[in-house]
Each structure stands twice: as structure tokens, then as C-alpha cells.
Design a protein around this motif. Structure first.
Motif, PDB file in Angstrom:
ATOM      1  N   GLY A   1       0.820  -1.207   0.000  1.00 41.69           N
ATOM      2  CA  GLY A   1       0.000   0.000   0.000  1.00 41.69           C
ATOM      3  C   GLY A   1       0.853   1.254   0.000  1.00 41.69           C
ATOM      4  N   VAL A   2       1.942   1.248   0.787  1.00 40.69           N
ATOM      5  CA  VAL A   2       2.812   2.418   0.843  1.00 40.69           C
ATOM      6  C   VAL A   2       3.490   2.637  -0.506  1.00 40.69           C
ATOM      7  CG1 VAL A   2       4.906   3.320   1.885  1.00 40.69           C
ATOM      8  CG2 VAL A   2       3.192   2.244   3.310  1.00 40.69           C
ATOM      9  N   ILE A   3       3.958   1.552  -1.128  1.00 40.01           N
ATOM     10  CA  ILE A   3       4.606   1.683  -2.436  1.00 40.01           C
ATOM     11  C   ILE A   3       3.628   2.298  -3.432  1.00 40.01           C
ATOM     12  CG2 ILE A   3       5.500   0.374  -4.400  1.00 40.01           C
ATOM     13  CD1 ILE A   3       6.720  -1.564  -2.445  1.00 40.01           C
ATOM     14  N   VAL A   4       2.388   1.790  -3.432  1.00 40.96           N
ATOM     15  CA  VAL A   4       1.382   2.309  -4.363  1.00 40.96           C
ATOM     16  C   VAL A   4       1.104   3.776  -4.073  1.00 40.96           C
ATOM     17  CG1 VAL A   4      -1.034   2.121  -4.998  1.00 40.96           C
ATOM     18  CG2 VAL A   4       0.341   0.085  -4.830  1.00 40.96           C
ATOM     19  N   THR A   5       1.018   4.127  -2.775  1.00 37.59           N
ATOM     20  CA  THR A   5       0.741   5.517  -2.416  1.00 37.59           C
ATOM     21  C   THR A   5       1.864   6.445  -2.860  1.00 37.59           C
ATOM     22  OG1 THR A   5      -0.421   4.726  -0.477  1.00 37.59           O
ATOM     23  CG2 THR A   5       0.193   7.029  -0.489  1.00 37.59           C
ATOM     24  N   LEU A   6       3.110   6.026  -2.604  1.00 37.25           N
ATOM     25  CA  LEU A   6       4.231   6.919  -2.864  1.00 37.25           C
ATOM     26  C   LEU A   6       4.583   6.994  -4.347  1.00 37.25           C
ATOM     27  CD1 LEU A   6       6.725   6.089   0.003  1.00 37.25           C
ATOM     28  CD2 LEU A   6       5.252   8.058  -0.210  1.00 37.25           C
ATOM     29  N   PHE A   7       4.494   5.861  -5.046  1.00 35.79           N
ATOM     30  CA  PHE A   7       5.050   5.833  -6.398  1.00 35.79           C
ATOM     31  C   PHE A   7       4.024   5.614  -7.502  1.00 35.79           C
ATOM     32  CE2 PHE A   7       8.661   4.712  -3.740  1.00 35.79           C
ATOM     33  CZ  PHE A   7       9.625   5.564  -4.244  1.00 35.79           C
ATOM     34  N   PHE A   8       2.868   5.017  -7.175  1.00 36.24           N
ATOM     35  CA  PHE A   8       1.939   4.648  -8.239  1.00 36.24           C
ATOM     36  C   PHE A   8       0.581   5.335  -8.118  1.00 36.24           C
ATOM     37  CE2 PHE A   8       5.159   1.487  -8.518  1.00 36.24           C
ATOM     38  CZ  PHE A   8       5.235   1.194  -9.855  1.00 36.24           C
ATOM     39  N   GLY A   9       0.572   6.512  -7.503  1.00 33.63           N
ATOM     40  CA  GLY A   9      -0.640   7.320  -7.520  1.00 33.63           C
ATOM     41  C   GLY A   9      -1.748   6.857  -6.606  1.00 33.63           C
ATOM     42  N   GLY A  10      -1.507   5.922  -5.728  1.00 31.01           N
ATOM     43  CA  GLY A  10      -2.539   5.497  -4.784  1.00 31.01           C
ATOM     44  C   GLY A  10      -3.865   5.200  -5.458  1.00 31.01           C
TER      45      GLY A  10
END
Lengths: 180, 405
Positions: free
Chosen positions: B282-291
């Protein structure tokens, strides 16, 4: 609400502080220190200093006390100490003097600046209340702007300390001629 | 008013007097996130076992429930009813405390991940529930990303104290190893996040998501992939997942830091590990993939729900990648792990951060782009050469002195 937070955080700080001094086990003392650091972080949050609170937890609780514990565990000093024996004779009287001195100084500072402290809302910087990122902006302006020289000199000091530690811990190897 | 805001985060619903309706909504969010977290973890354990079994030509759990879906539940119930052992030499209080120190941070990360909401057209992820404007996120503190780092640094304690308090040699070795690994990779983790913060210009997670409004703005693209790769590697090491699972090198350490744990205390460590995998994805998606920001509009679904669908889809991709890595990659050796962390990831992430900062400055100050690029390339090459020479010299020195590693 502010009062409740203050009382809880202050209790955390005091219990932790007493634990550091009174627990006879080094690991328990270090854990009490973490409790104190968290209490201070809560105080920071209730004073709107979110960034300081986060850094307090990341740096002090997350890195420094971890290293304390590391040293305690690796050196194998993790056994109960007898608090009645005193390794250095002057240590405890000196500690009492320093502790009383700090209490006296803080009390004196509060008494002399009573007018400012007692005023509600004194010293509040307005933008901090409205812009959530202003905390960081103001900090970075003073650290990387006004006090950049002091900041860089401090970092040089830290590098010197690291290099010194590495040098000190290196064992002097006998040269190959002597060993053969 | 302001104090309430600061303590509960910048969620608009928490501003003003807390009357019943907002309070109920906040409580509802807490309960929903808690249940969702537990169910997701349960399914994650099943998914991992099933996927790994598939990759290894096995069947995997298939007895409890349809397709073995209830296997985790069955395991959990079994763990509950097992005898709770405590070693004779254990430090009783710390031994009981450690599982919670591992479990609670894993859960708390959920509170700052934007789980949905409509970020299109500058709406900033705000949704209206029962006439109250709020975010699909438990709290949105102004230092959201730092909170993630703080929690991951607190999670070290769980593992470290678990190993130490067991009063036994192998768990202690396992926990010292684990905490050294986690502390080392935290630096790379923080430095790669710094690049994201530099571009987004804010620390709040909803602000970071709001900044990635189109594919070109997704930080994985706009920071140039490198910080994402570093973050992904460092996060894997931080969670002690394969190929960096030296913490549980059962061939050398029996079972790592949790050897002496049994019953539900072991269950908590187990749960924390799998929950960490989900929250880190979830953090990776939030930080790098626009959440929750999607690439295109899914027809017929309102914006707020669409965000959650996108988020779940993206998180699932990363969960699969983690399982895939576990099934295919062999475990690193300890010196390889430390070399990768200290000699490659930390210098690279630091250098990349400086590069991004210079590019940003040159854009703001209208410097000559070509000149900046050439100077930066020369400096980078110089640093790489210096670094590799230093590594070579120290290696040669160690070999001459006859060191074992």
C-alpha cells in the motif's frame, strides 16, 4: 483536551524518567527511556510541532536507543546491577548537584519570564496554524538558511567522530614480517 | 479547535466541535480498517501459500473451505488453543510485550494510507458521507510519510526484544541480525522517500497522492524509476521477506527471533509479517503509483469507489510480486546483504536525491539545462569511480590481512 493530553504525556515522561534511573536492569532502563521519548513526542504534537515529534521518534526512539540496546546485548552487560554499589565515588553527589542545578535554572527562567509564559497564545507563529507544511518550511529556512554554517560544521563534527571511532576500534595488526 | 485538528490529523471531519455524527464516522472508519486489515491478512496468507504452491507444482491448501480459503482461520484457531510456553530464563514482561510491538506498528500504517476517494479535478480525495466531508483515510497528519518511517523504526523493537527476552542463544543471534539489517536498510528507505517528498513538496500522504494526477506525474515515472527500485528492495529487507529473510534462516538459526514463541504470541508475529507485506505494498502504491488515482475512468462507478478499486488492483500486483520473489529468488548471504545495503543502495539513493534536487533547482532558476546535465554526469562518474576504488582498496587490504570475510 489539551490538559488531558498534557497530563498523560507528562505521566509517560516522568514514569519513563524514573524507570531509567531506578530500574536495575540495563535493558529495562533503556525501554523506560523509550517511554520518555514517546512522551516528549506527544508533547511536541500537542504543541503543533509535528515534524519535531516525528523526528524525535525516528531518530531518538528508532535509531539511538536501538543502538543502546545493541551495545547492551552485544557486550553482554544485560544482567541486573546492584544499585547499592557505586563504581565511581564522586558520580552520585555530582549527579545530585547537576540535577538540582537544572531544576533551579528552569525555575529561575520561568519566574523571570513569568509575564510571557503566563500570557495565553504568546509566541505563536500564525502561519503554523493554517499551513500544515509551514513547520517544515520554517525549520528548513533556519537550518539551511540562517544557521547553515553551524549546521555544516556540526555535520563535519559528526563525520570526525565516526572516522575517529573507526580508527580507534581497528586493531593494530602486527606487520607481516613480525608475524612470520 | 486547532488542537483538535492537530491531534486527529487534517481530516476536515475532525475540525470543529466533535459532535456525534463525525465521531461515529471516525469510529466506523477505525472498525472498518481494523476488520479489513485482519481479513486482508488472512487472505494474503492463503494467497501466498496457494501461489507458491502453484509455482512449485503443488496444490497448496485445499481442504478448509472452498479452495482452502479458510485455511488461515483454521490455523489461527489452532494457534489460539495451543499451550502458551514461556522459557525459564525469559524476561517475562519484555517477552510478553514484544509481539505487540511488532504487531501494532504494522496495523497503524493503515491509518495514513489513502484507501480511496476521488482525487480527479483537484478534489483532493475528499468525499461526502452522510452530509460530512471527509477522506477515505483514517488520519491525514501533516507528517504522514514520516509517520511511516517512525512506525517502521518502532517495529525493530518487536523483533529485537523478542530475540533478547527469550533468554536463549539462537533467538538472540537471529534478532541481532534482524535489527542490524532493518536499521541498515532504513537509511536507504528514508533517502528514496526523500526524492518523492522533494517532487511532491508535501509530507502528507493525501497530498502526495493528489500530486500524481496523471501517468507522467506518477512518482515512479517522474523520479526516474531508481528511487522506486531502491524503495522496493529496502522495503523487502525491512519486512524481512525473501530474498532478505536471514532473520528466519532456519538452517542456521533454528527459527530466528521467534524460536521460543508459541501459541497466539507466535501468531501475532506471523500476522504482523503478513500485514507488513500488505501495508508496504500500500505504501509503495501511495508513494510511487498514484494510490487511488486511476489511469482511466471505469464507466458506471462513482469516483470515490473507483479509487478504492484502483488501489486494490495496484496493491494486488505488488502482493503477487512479493510472492513471486519468495518463490524464485534464493536467500542472500549476510555479507552480500550488508554490501548491497551500505555500498550500493545508500550511495545510489543519496546521489539520486542530489541529482533530482539539482534538476529541480536548475528548472526553478532557469539555468542552462545542457550544462547542468554535463556537470552532473561528470560528478556522478567521479563519485562512482571514487566509490568503486575505495571498495576495491578495502577488499585488497582485507585479503592481505587474511580476514575471513
Amino acid at each position: 483536551m489539551e490538559l488531558v493530553v498534557f497530563v498523560l504525556a507528562a505521566a509517560m515522561i516522568l514514569v519513563g524518567g524514573l524507570g531509567v534511573v531506578l530500574r536495575s536492569h540495563p535493558v529495562h532502563a533503556a525501554l523506560s527511556l523509550i517511554l520518555t521519548l514517546f512522551g516528549v513526542a506527544v508533547m511536541f504534537v500537542s504543541q503543533q510541532a509535528h515534524f519535531l515529534a516525528a523526528v524525535q521518534v525516528i531518530v531518538y526512539a528508532g535509531a539511538i536507543v536501538v543502538l543502546f540496546l545493541f551495545v547492551i546485548m552485544l557486550l553482554g552487560v544485560d544482567r541486573t546491577e546492584d544499585l547499592k554499589t557505586e563504581p565511581f565515588k564522586v558520580q552520585r553527589p555530582l549527579a545530585v548537584i547537576v540535577g538540582l542545578g537544572v531544576v533551579g535554572l528552569v525555575t529561575a527562567a520561568v519566574v523571570t519570564s513569568r509575564d510571557v509564559v503566563a500570557t495565553r497564545g504568546a509566541g505563536i507563529i500564525e502561519p503554523a496554524m493554517t499551513d500544515p507544511d509551514s513547520n517544515i518550511r520554517q525549520l528548513s529556512r533556519s537550518v539551511f538558511g540562517d544557521y547553515v554554517v553551524a549546521f555544516e560544521v556540526t555535520s563535519v563534527l559528526l563525520v570526525v567522530a565516526v572516522v575517529g571511532t573507526v580508527l580507534l576500534t581497528r586493531k593494530v595488526k602486527p606487520t607481516s614480517k613480525e608475524s612470520q | 479547535m486547532n488542537n483538535t485538528t492537530s491531534i486527529l490529523g487534517l481530516d476536515p471531519i475532525a475540525i470543529g466541535d466533535l459532535i456525534w455524527a463525525p465521531l461515529v464516522i471516525i469510529l466506523l472508519k477505525v472498525v472498518v480498517i481494523f476488520v479489513l486489515g485482519l481479513v486482508a491478512t488472512m487472505l494474503m496468507v492463503w494467497f501466498e501459500r496457494k501461489a507458491i504452491a502453484g509455482m512449485g507444482n503443488r496444490i497448496g491448501p485445499n481442504k478448509a473451505g472452498p479452495w482452502g480459503l479458510l485455511q488461515t482461520l483454521a490455523d489461527g484457531i489452532k494457534l489460539f488453543f495451543k499451550e502458551d510456553l514461556m522459557p525459564d530464563r525469559a524476561d517475562r514482561f519484555v517477552f510478553k510485550l514484544a509481539p505487540y510491538l511488532a504487531f501494532v506498528p504494522a496495523f497503524l500504517v493503515w491509518s495514513v494510507i489513502p484507501l480511496g476517494g476521488d482525487f480527479s479535478h483537484g478534489k483532493g480525495g475528499l468525499v461526502t458521507w452522510f452530509g460530512h466531508v471527509t477522506r477515505v483515510q483514517l488520519a491525514d497528519p501533516p507528517v504522514g510519510v514520516l509517520l511511516l518511517l517512525a512506525l517502521s523504526s518502532v517495529a525493530v523493537y518487536g523483533i529485537m526484544l523478542a530475540g533478547w527476552s527469550s533468554g536463549s542463544k539462537y533467538p538472540l543471534l537471529g534478532s541481532v541480525r534482524a535489527s542490524a539489517q532493518m536499521v541498515s536498510y532504513e537509511a536507504a528507505l528514508g533517502l528514496s522517500i526523500a526524492t518523492v517528498i522533494l517532487l511532491a513538496g508535501t509530507l502528507s500522504t493525501s497530498g502526495i497522492v493528489g500530486h500524481q494526477s496523471s501517468f507522467a506525474d506518477w512518482h515512479v515515472v517522474s523520479t526516474g524509476v531508481i528511487p522506486f527500485i531502491i524503495f522496493m528492495l529496502a522495503a523487502t529487507a525491512e519486512m524481512n521477506r525473501p530474498p532478505f529473510d536471514l532473520v528466519e534462516a532456519e538452517q542456521e538459526l533454528v527459527g530466528g527471533f521467534n524460536t521460543e514463541y508459541s501459541s497466539i504470541r507466535f501468531g501475532l508475529f506471523f500476522l504482523a509479517e503478513f500485514m507488513n507485506t500488505i501495508t508496504m505494498s500500500g505504501v509503495i502504491v501511495t508513494l510511487f503509483f498514484g494510490g487511488p488515482q486511476g489511469l482511466f475512468n471505469i464507466p458506471g462507478i462513482p469516483g470515490a469507489i473507483e479509487g478504492s478499486i484502483w488501489l486494490i488492483a495496484k496493491v494486488l500486483v505488488f502482493l503477487y510480486i512479493y510472492v513471486w520473489m519468495r518463490a524464485t529468488l534464493p536467500r542472500f548471504r549476510y555479507d552480500q546483504l550488508m554490501d548491497l545495503g551500505w555500498k550500493i543502495l545508500i550511495p545510489t539513493s543519496l546521489g539520486w536525491f542530489m541529482l533530482m534536487a539539482v534538476l529541480r533547482l536548475s528548472r526553478d532558476e532557469n539555468w542552462n539545462r545542457g550544462l547542468v546535465a554535463i556537470v552532473a554526469a561528470v560528478i556522478i562518474l567521479g563519485c562512482v569511480a571514487l566509490m568503486s576504488t575505495a571498495v576495491k582498496v578495502s577488499k585488497a587490504n582485507r585479503e592481505r590481512e587474511g580476514a575471513m570475510f
